[in-house]
Write a protein that holds these residues in place. Structure first.
Motif, PDB file in Angstrom:
ATOM      1  N   UNK A   1       0.712  -0.969   0.074  1.00 18.50           N
ATOM      2  CA  UNK A   1      -0.293  -0.194  -0.227  1.00 18.50           C
ATOM      3  C   UNK A   1       0.846   1.449  -0.159  1.00 18.50           C
ATOM      4  N   UNK A   2       1.679   1.270   0.982  1.00 18.69           N
ATOM      5  CA  UNK A   2       2.844   2.229   0.974  1.00 18.69           C
ATOM      6  C   UNK A   2       3.700   2.790  -0.609  1.00 18.69           C
ATOM      7  N   UNK A   3       3.927   2.002  -1.296  1.00 16.01           N
ATOM      8  CA  UNK A   3       4.500   1.664  -2.424  1.00 16.01           C
ATOM      9  C   UNK A   3       3.861   2.415  -3.337  1.00 16.01           C
ATOM     10  N   UNK A   4       2.697   1.761  -3.731  1.00 13.66           N
ATOM     11  CA  UNK A   4       1.212   2.261  -4.505  1.00 13.66           C
ATOM     12  C   UNK A   4       1.339   3.551  -4.185  1.00 13.66           C
ATOM     13  N   UNK A   5       1.580   4.303  -2.636  1.00 11.89           N
ATOM     14  CA  UNK A   5       1.407   5.932  -2.303  1.00 11.89           C
ATOM     15  C   UNK A   5       2.421   5.945  -3.022  1.00 11.89           C
ATOM     16  N   UNK A   6       3.550   5.781  -2.694  1.00 13.30           N
ATOM     17  CA  UNK A   6       4.851   6.199  -3.446  1.00 13.30           C
ATOM     18  C   UNK A   6       4.828   6.978  -4.019  1.00 13.30           C
TER      19      UNK A   6
END
Length: 340
Positions: free
Chosen positions: A221-226
């Motif tokens: 999820x963090x990578x998608x947001x990043x």
């Protein structure tokens, strides 16, 4: 996760020694003696007493803590003063969904052949064990935690009913057998001995597996947001490249253009963070109270560390989002920028 799979607590013992009849017949100095043995990381005991409340004649389980156990209990404090309990000024009531004693109240119990008033100075969300001979909550007034000095003052007993031992990772079976031999010599009337090392390793393995799954999911999820932040800024810069070229043509420097893009990105990020906190924190609190506090009694607190991690990820995304377009603009001349 920590409540659902029952993770290994910091207080979890590798060896557990206890009296099956709950009597405090384990010598109180045995923990200090065992703590000095090679391979022993820590040893600590608990005393147990079952008192009767004067008001309704229910049973009250009283457990003693030493300093280290009080330090572990600090994370479970819901309200009140932990220091007052450590200093022997009263007891900590353990949270019960149906009934919980409040700080400032007191319990009148029959102890030591007389009636005594026990002040409640705080409430603990939970404890890493369960006591009680009957197991019937209808005849129980609850459980309270106090210091060893207060326990001895209340009951007149100084021994332990339970002795927990934590071992160093490299300890051998010979040393473990020596520890057991010392306990057999010190304890009169026999005791129950439980080696929990294999079970502890299994619990750790289950906890690590669940952690990899959940934190891996959060990482995705963090990578998608990043990358979404980077992609949105890059698309916005590409769409306005002619405007940037026109600004360059009337005298704006590359540095000023980059600062303008950085300001735009920070504005998106700041409003996104504020909107996320405004909607996410109330939802986080609502879910925590309904799923955790109502079942285990742990109080909700502001997720400061989690918010700092999210903020750090967003700052990194902003830096990466500005770096790409800035490098592209620096390489292009004014004519090329306008002609895009």
């Amino acid at each position: 996760m920590h409540h659902a799979i029952t993770p290994l607590r910091p207080s979890a013992p590798d060896i557990n020694i206890y009296k099956e009849d709950y009597s405090n017949q384990i010598p109180s100095g045995l923990d200090e003696e065992l703590a000095d043995y090679p391979g022993v990381k820590r040893a600590f005991g608990r005393s147990y007493a079952e008192l009767t409340t004067t008001a309704d004649e229910k049973t009250l389980d009283v457990i003693s803590y030493e300093e280290q156990q009080f330090q572990w209990a600090e994370k479970s404090m819901m309200e009140g003063s932990l220091e007052d309990a450590m200093n022997g000024k009263g007891v900590l009531a353990v949270f019960r969904e149906e009934y919980t004693m409040q700080p400032g109240s007191s319990i009148l119990v029959s102890a030591g052949g007389k009636e005594q008033e026990v002040p409640v100075v705080g409430v603990l969300g939970d404890v890493p064990f369960s006591y009680g001979k009957s197991g019937n909550t209808e005849i129980s007034a609850g459980m309270v935690i106090c210091s060893e000095e207060y326990f001895q003052k209340l009951t007149g007993e100084a021994g332990y009913a339970v002795l927990d031992i934590q071992l160093e990772p490299n300890i051998g079976d010979t040393q473990v057998q020596e520890i057991r031999r010392v306990c057999e010599q010190a304890c009169e009337g026999g005791f129950a001995y439980s080696d929990k090392r294999i079970g502890n390793q299994e619990v750790k393995g289950a906890s690590y597996s669940m952690s990899v799954f959940l934190y891996g999911f959060l990482g995705v999820i963090a990578l998608i947001s990043f990358f979404n932040i980077i992609n949105c800024i890059s698309m916005g810069v590409s769409a306005r490249m002619r405007e940037y070229g026109a600004m360059r043509a009337i005298g704006m420097s590359v540095r000023q253009v980059v600062r303008m893009i950085a300001g735009e990105t920070l504005t998106y990020t700041a409003f996104g963070a504020l909107l996320g906190c405004a909607t996410g924190l109330p939802l986080n609190r609502l879910l925590f109270l309904s799923l955790v506090t109502s079942r285990w009694g742990k109080a909700w607190s502001l997720p400061v560390w989690e918010m700092l991690v999210i903020l750090l990820i967003m700052i990194c995304a902003v830096c990466a989002a500005v770096a790409g377009p800035a490098a592209q603009i620096r390489k292009m001349t004014v004519v090329d920028t306008i002609g895009v």
